[in-house]
Design an enzyme around this catalytic site. Structure first.
Site, PDB file in Angstrom:
ATOM      1  N   CYS A  84       0.911  -1.435  -0.003  1.00 52.23           N
ATOM      2  CA  CYS A  84       0.165  -0.454   0.114  1.00 52.23           C
ATOM      3  C   CYS A  84       1.023   1.386  -0.350  1.00 52.23           C
ATOM      4  O   CYS A  84       0.258   2.427  -0.305  1.00 52.23           O
ATOM      5  CB  CYS A  84      -0.758   0.211   0.959  1.00 52.23           C
ATOM      6  SG  CYS A  84      -1.659  -1.641   1.574  1.00 52.23           S
ATOM      7  N   CYS A 210     -13.472  -0.421   7.981  1.00 55.44           N
ATOM      8  CA  CYS A 210     -12.521  -0.527   6.888  1.00 55.44           C
ATOM      9  C   CYS A 210     -12.633   0.493   5.800  1.00 55.44           C
ATOM     10  O   CYS A 210     -13.675   0.337   5.699  1.00 55.44           O
ATOM     11  CB  CYS A 210     -12.217  -2.122   6.212  1.00 55.44           C
ATOM     12  SG  CYS A 210     -12.838  -3.485   8.233  1.00 55.44           S
ATOM     13  N   LYS A 331     -10.580   5.704   4.285  1.00 54.62           N
ATOM     14  CA  LYS A 331     -12.512   4.951   4.727  1.00 54.62           C
ATOM     15  C   LYS A 331     -12.928   5.016   3.918  1.00 54.62           C
ATOM     16  O   LYS A 331     -13.478   4.689   3.956  1.00 54.62           O
ATOM     17  CB  LYS A 331     -11.570   5.399   6.011  1.00 54.62           C
ATOM     18  CG  LYS A 331     -13.257   5.270   7.345  1.00 54.62           C
ATOM     19  CD  LYS A 331     -13.168   3.697   7.200  1.00 54.62           C
ATOM     20  CE  LYS A 331     -15.079   2.678   7.147  1.00 54.62           C
ATOM     21  NZ  LYS A 331     -15.729   3.185   5.897  1.00 54.62           N
ATOM     22  N   HIS A 335      -9.695   3.697  -1.687  1.00 54.90           N
ATOM     23  CA  HIS A 335      -8.278   3.214  -1.255  1.00 54.90           C
ATOM     24  C   HIS A 335      -7.799   2.186  -2.669  1.00 54.90           C
ATOM     25  O   HIS A 335      -7.377   0.736  -2.354  1.00 54.90           O
ATOM     26  CB  HIS A 335      -7.779   2.023  -0.397  1.00 54.90           C
ATOM     27  CG  HIS A 335      -6.317   1.425   0.231  1.00 54.90           C
ATOM     28  ND1 HIS A 335      -5.528   2.089  -0.493  1.00 54.90           N
ATOM     29  CD2 HIS A 335      -6.114   0.585   0.776  1.00 54.90           C
ATOM     30  CE1 HIS A 335      -3.728   1.549   0.830  1.00 54.90           C
ATOM     31  NE2 HIS A 335      -4.861   0.453   0.663  1.00 54.90           N
TER      32      HIS A 335
END
Lengths: 388, 117
Positions: A84, A210, A331, A335
């Site tokens: 990431c 998540c 969030k 992402h």
């Protein structure tokens, strides 16, 4: 000290995209060209991030492909993969290259598709994300990425008394911020009750703790300090720290300290001759709500153990004393793995120019971005400031 | 070369949980390394890890990856100076005592199992 300047920045909406990786990247890259007022003939190299295209779309050797799409065939192109933290590492290397005089002006960015547009469902994407955990000593247990951050967060809760309600406040805050970001994946508010009532993914994380699976791209134009004034609206990069922690998770002395973030932040602040207290806001890697709490402590915004209470008290909200993730963060903004690091740089650049409309942090002079990869073993922390 | 993944796996199949101990600084790890991450020493002796320990952290995975059937509990277990990541049985919490109880190979690769004492 100015190490380099960002002179163009753009991103796609984060959400669901049908276009190919190259087409998606081009949308962000052309926006960055236009923002900087440059064409491909003025770009000397491409620093490109994509984490999982080989696994998700059978698509590798992407740097020449995306370069060709945006008129950069011929210049040196390199692709980064650090889970990431993929495009933050591309950014670090780009800053170092222009600082060292290897290139004058470069394009930096990343792209990823993680939604079912790839043809992959939740189980398969969960397996692919888990490839960033240890292949031999973690994956065979069935550990997932929500699971990795659950392990860190539960120990943080045990040591410091952080609560699920405090974690939920992070989600509530970032969703509220996301409503003011037209590029965000999620545009609606939520409540602590909704977060705590959502299904559990890996305790203590509910679904609403998540970040989503997102598609998207981001890109910035980076140039040298010497050349920055020839552009309309440069924003300076004064520090980029990068550190690596031991893996697997079981070998980390204090896993919830996210030591790489502490080391990277110390480097970035030292390079910039500044400290956490001078930052107007932070964009941090809130892949899960607990990750934001740990990041907020690691970058020095709050004392250890205070990250949870600070979120609940509104200290990290837009009108708090230490705003975090005005963009909505991972969030709410979304992402798309390889695009996340440079999307944070886009937010810093636009905030420091005063161009973010109703989510503007008034008078922001300096800000910090924190992008982690894997179990936080890779972390890049960048400090940017209004050009003096 | 000190302990390899193949050695670690074979031992686990035979009911033994191996780690490494640095001869120079005494650091112990629950997985093989070629070099000690504490002191840089290369003399890492294979060591049998204790079979009883304490839950350092844990979670229950409700949404598993392809190849696994959830829910199940995963955590890290403190075994004296070393930790291992393992599948957990018995709905354990941080601080609970657990004992080594063999291995699973649900995905085709082996992982240790600990259960509540």
């Amino acid at each position: 000290m100015t190490r380099a300047s960002v002179v163009g920045a753009d991103m796609t909406t984060f959400g669901v995209h049908e276009s190919t990786l190259s087409e998606l990247f081009a949308e962000a890259a052309l926006g960055a060209y236009d923002d900087a007022g440059v064409g491909p003939d003025e770009i000397d190299a491409l620093y490109f991030g994509n984490a999982m295209g080989g696994q998700t779309e059978n698509d590798t050797h992407l740097a020449p492909a995306v370069a060709s799409q945006v008129g950069l065939a011929g210049v040196p192109c390199q692709r980064y993969e650090d889970a990431c933290a993929t495009s933050a590492n591309a950014f670090k290397n780009a800053v170092e290259a222009v600082e060292a005089g290897i290139h004058d002006t470069v394009l930096v960015g990343g792209v990823e598709r993680c939604t079912p547009e790839t043809g992959l469902g939740t189980g398969e994407m969960t397996r692919i994300f888990a490839s960033a955990s240890d292949r031999h000593y973690e994956q065979p247990t069935g550990l997932t990425f929500p699971g990795v951050f659950a392990l860190l967060t539960k120990r943080h809760m045990h040591e410091h008394g952080t609560t699920e309600e405090q974690l939920a406040h992070v989600a509530v805050k970032n969703h509220a911020n996301g409503t003011r970001n037209p590029n965000a994946h999620f545009g609606k508010e939520t409540t602590v009750e909704e977060v705590l009532d959502s299904p559990i993914v890996a305790d203590p994380f509910h679904l609403m703790d998540c970040c989503p699976f997102s598609d998207g791209a981001s890109a910035v134009i980076v140039t040298s300090d010497d050349r920055a004034d020839s552009f309309d609206d440069p924003v300076d990069v004064s520090g980029v720290g990068h550190a690596t922690d031991v893996v697997p998770l079981s070998a980390k002395p204090v896993p919830h300290a996210t030591q790489a973030a502490r080391d990277a932040a110390a480097q970035a602040y030292e390079q910039a001759g500044t400290s956490a207290d001078e930052m107007a806001f932070a964009e941090v890697h809130d892949c899960f709500t607990g990750a934001e709490v740990m990041a907020s402590e690691a970058i020095g915004f709050f004392e250890d153990g205070e990250g949870g209470p600070a979120a609940a008290e509104g200290r990290s909200s837009m009108d708090g004393d230490r705003p975090i993730n005005p963009s909505g963060g991972l969030k709410a903004k979304g992402h798309p793995i390889g695009a996340t690091g440079t999307a944070q740089i886009v937010e810093l650049a636009e905030q420091l120019r005063g161009d973010t409309g109703e989510r503007q942090i008034d008078g922001a002079e300096k800000a910090v971005a924190h992008n982690l990869g894997g179990d936080a073993a890779t972390t890049v922390v960048s400090v940017m400031e209004v050009r003096g | 070369m000190s302990l390899t993944h193949d050695d670690w796996t074979t031992a686990l199949e035979n009911g033994d949980l191996l780690g490494v101990r640095c001869s120079d600084c005494g650091a112990t790890y629950g997985t093989p390394f070629a070099v000690c991450n504490d002191c840089g020493g290369r003399d890492l002796e294979t060591t049998e890890l204790p079979e009883e320990g304490e839950i350092y952290t844990e979670t229950t995975v409700q949404v598993p990856p392809t190849g696994f059937e959830g829910p199940y509990q995963v955590g890290t277990v403190q075994l004296d100076g070393a930790r291992v990541t393992a599948r957990l049985e018995g709905d354990v919490e941080i601080g609970d005592r657990v004992v080594f109880d063999g291995a699973i190979d649900e995905s085709g690769d082996i992982a240790p199992v600990f259960r509540a004492e």
